[in-house]
Design an enzyme around this catalytic site. Sequence first.
Site, short mmCIF file in Angstrom:
data_model
loop_
_atom_site.label_atom_id
_atom_site.label_comp_id
_atom_site.label_asym_id
_atom_site.label_seq_id
_atom_site.Cartn_x
_atom_site.Cartn_y
_atom_site.Cartn_z
CE LYS A 15 -18.51 28.18 4.61
NZ LYS A 15 -18.33 26.77 5.01
CB SER A 16 -13.08 28.53 2.76
OG SER A 16 -12.41 27.64 3.63
CB VAL A 17 -14.97 28.58 8.15
CG1 VAL A 17 -16.33 29.22 7.96
CG2 VAL A 17 -15.07 27.06 8.14
CG ASP B 234 -22.45 37.20 -2.44
OD1 ASP B 234 -22.83 37.90 -3.39
OD2 ASP B 234 -23.15 36.28 -1.93
CG HIS C 275 -31.36 35.35 -1.92
ND1 HIS C 275 -30.85 35.41 -0.64
CD2 HIS C 275 -30.69 34.35 -2.52
CE1 HIS C 275 -29.92 34.49 -0.49
NE2 HIS C 275 -29.80 33.82 -1.62
NE ARG D 146 -10.56 23.06 2.56
CZ ARG D 146 -11.54 22.25 2.97
NH1 ARG D 146 -12.68 22.77 3.42
NH2 ARG D 146 -11.38 20.95 2.93
CE1 TYR E 195 -27.08 33.20 1.80
CE2 TYR E 195 -25.11 34.53 1.63
CZ TYR E 195 -26.07 33.74 1.04
OH TYR E 195 -26.00 33.49 -0.31
CG ASN F 210 -10.63 28.77 -2.17
OD1 ASN F 210 -10.08 27.73 -2.54
ND2 ASN F 210 -11.63 28.77 -1.30
CE LYS G 250 -26.42 36.71 -2.75
NZ LYS G 250 -25.69 36.27 -1.53
P1 NDP Z 1 -18.65 26.94 -2.56
O1 NDP Z 1 -18.73 26.33 -3.91
O2 NDP Z 1 -17.93 28.23 -2.39
O3 NDP Z 1 -18.02 25.84 -1.59
C1 NDP Z 1 -17.88 26.02 -0.20
C2 NDP Z 1 -17.53 24.66 0.45
O4 NDP Z 1 -16.30 24.17 -0.12
C3 NDP Z 1 -17.32 24.71 1.93
O5 NDP Z 1 -17.79 23.49 2.45
C4 NDP Z 1 -15.82 24.83 2.08
O6 NDP Z 1 -15.40 24.21 3.29
C5 NDP Z 1 -15.32 24.04 0.90
N1 NDP Z 1 -14.08 24.59 0.32
C6 NDP Z 1 -13.80 25.90 0.09
N2 NDP Z 1 -12.59 26.03 -0.46
C7 NDP Z 1 -12.08 24.79 -0.60
C8 NDP Z 1 -10.85 24.29 -1.09
N3 NDP Z 1 -9.90 25.10 -1.57
N4 NDP Z 1 -10.66 22.94 -1.06
C9 NDP Z 1 -11.60 22.10 -0.59
N5 NDP Z 1 -12.79 22.53 -0.11
C10 NDP Z 1 -13.03 23.86 -0.10
O7 NDP Z 1 -20.14 27.01 -2.00
P2 NDP Z 1 -21.15 28.12 -1.48
O8 NDP Z 1 -22.48 27.49 -1.60
O9 NDP Z 1 -20.77 28.67 -0.18
O10 NDP Z 1 -21.07 29.28 -2.59
C11 NDP Z 1 -20.22 30.41 -2.48
C12 NDP Z 1 -21.04 31.65 -2.21
O11 NDP Z 1 -22.05 31.82 -3.21
C13 NDP Z 1 -21.85 31.61 -0.91
O12 NDP Z 1 -21.05 31.75 0.23
C14 NDP Z 1 -22.81 32.73 -1.17
O13 NDP Z 1 -22.17 33.98 -1.00
C15 NDP Z 1 -23.16 32.50 -2.63
N6 NDP Z 1 -24.38 31.68 -2.79
C16 NDP Z 1 -25.50 32.29 -3.31
C17 NDP Z 1 -26.67 31.60 -3.49
C18 NDP Z 1 -27.84 32.29 -4.08
O14 NDP Z 1 -28.95 31.73 -4.09
N7 NDP Z 1 -27.69 33.49 -4.57
C19 NDP Z 1 -26.80 30.18 -3.11
C20 NDP Z 1 -25.57 29.60 -2.60
C21 NDP Z 1 -24.40 30.34 -2.48
P3 NDP Z 1 -14.84 25.02 4.60
O15 NDP Z 1 -15.66 26.26 4.75
O16 NDP Z 1 -15.05 24.02 5.69
O17 NDP Z 1 -13.39 25.31 4.34
#
Ligand code: NDP
Length: 275
Positions: free
Chosen positions: A231-233, A46, A109, A237, A51, A241, A76
């Site tokens: 999302k995670s980098v 996604d 979006h 994780r 982005y 996930n 989007k």
């Molecule tokens: P998420 O709810 O997926 O959370 C991501 C954050 O949580 C990052 O900081 C990540 O850290 C951390 N994280 C991930 N996995 C774990 C874990 N197992 N344990 C602890 N921490 C964790 O947030 P997003 O806002 O990224 O939402 C996911 C996706 O939704 C986006 O990437 C995008 O594709 C979509 N989105 C769409 C929007 C819209 O308007 N349509 C708006 C926002 C998001 P780290 O990366 O450092 O591991």
Amino acid sequence: MTQVPNIRLNNGVEIPQFGFGVFQIEPDQTATAVREAFAAGYRHIDTAQMYRNEEGVGAAIADSGLPRDEVFVTTKLNNQGHGYENAISELDDSLKRLRLDHVDLYLIHWPLPHQDNYVDTWKGFEKLLADGKARAIGVSNFQPAHLDRLAKETGTVPAVNQIELHPLLTQVELRKYHDEHGIATEAWSPIAQGEVLSEQTLVGLGEKYGKTPAQVVLRWQVQVGNIVFPKSVTPDRIRENIDVFDFELADDDIAGIEAMNSNHRTGPDPDTFGS
Ligand code: NDP
């Protein structure tokens, strides 16, 4: 390798229920993260024009050697791209960046109701669907009033509505609306960007099921039928996930998570965003 179920969208296209989101991944780190996700079994990515990392997604897909029909790609339309013609030309630009000839899902979006242009934009999306440049079309951050207007003024029901949805914002009414109208629910920020993970309910359920709080939340999302793409980098994780298909939450635990709702948004309100 984890078996992710598919969900059938309202035009028959199948979408993997569990994917990988790339919001806030730096453009130069995106290909690496997506490669990691492919290795962990994700087959649904996604992204969005906003982005600025579609090139990285495209590079990882090209390098993966995966057949095109085994990867589901969503992008989007950016907010300055509303309007019939723009919606079409912006997708052409995305396709170049993604190195693809079609996307699987193209979303508006944000509705930007003050611009009052999402109906014309949607007509551009219908043209893209007819031309095969998007296998399915949908929206994001639409409220019932915006969906009602599309229903009145156009001929295509969105395949999905991608909305903020997590234990602090369970979106009961919108989910009901979606179910009644054949629209699949996609949950963005499915773990509230990590904000919910220290909540006692989730920590307790993690202990009960031998899973992490993040896995408990993602399992809840899957069991109630939402499409998710955390999302995670962080490689550990990324693997953690998607590892949510070997346990099942009991009904009262599902109810306990739903009871955490406080209508708390981490992101903007769609009715006012952009105005
Ligand atoms: P998420 O709810 O997926 O959370 C991501 C954050 O949580 C990052 O900081 C990540 O850290 C951390 N994280 C991930 N996995 C774990 C874990 N197992 N344990 C602890 N921490 C964790 O947030 P997003 O806002 O990224 O939402 C996911 C996706 O939704 C986006 O990437 C995008 O594709 C979509 N989105 C769409 C929007 C819209 O308007 N349509 C708006 C926002 C998001 P780290 O990366 O450092 O591991």
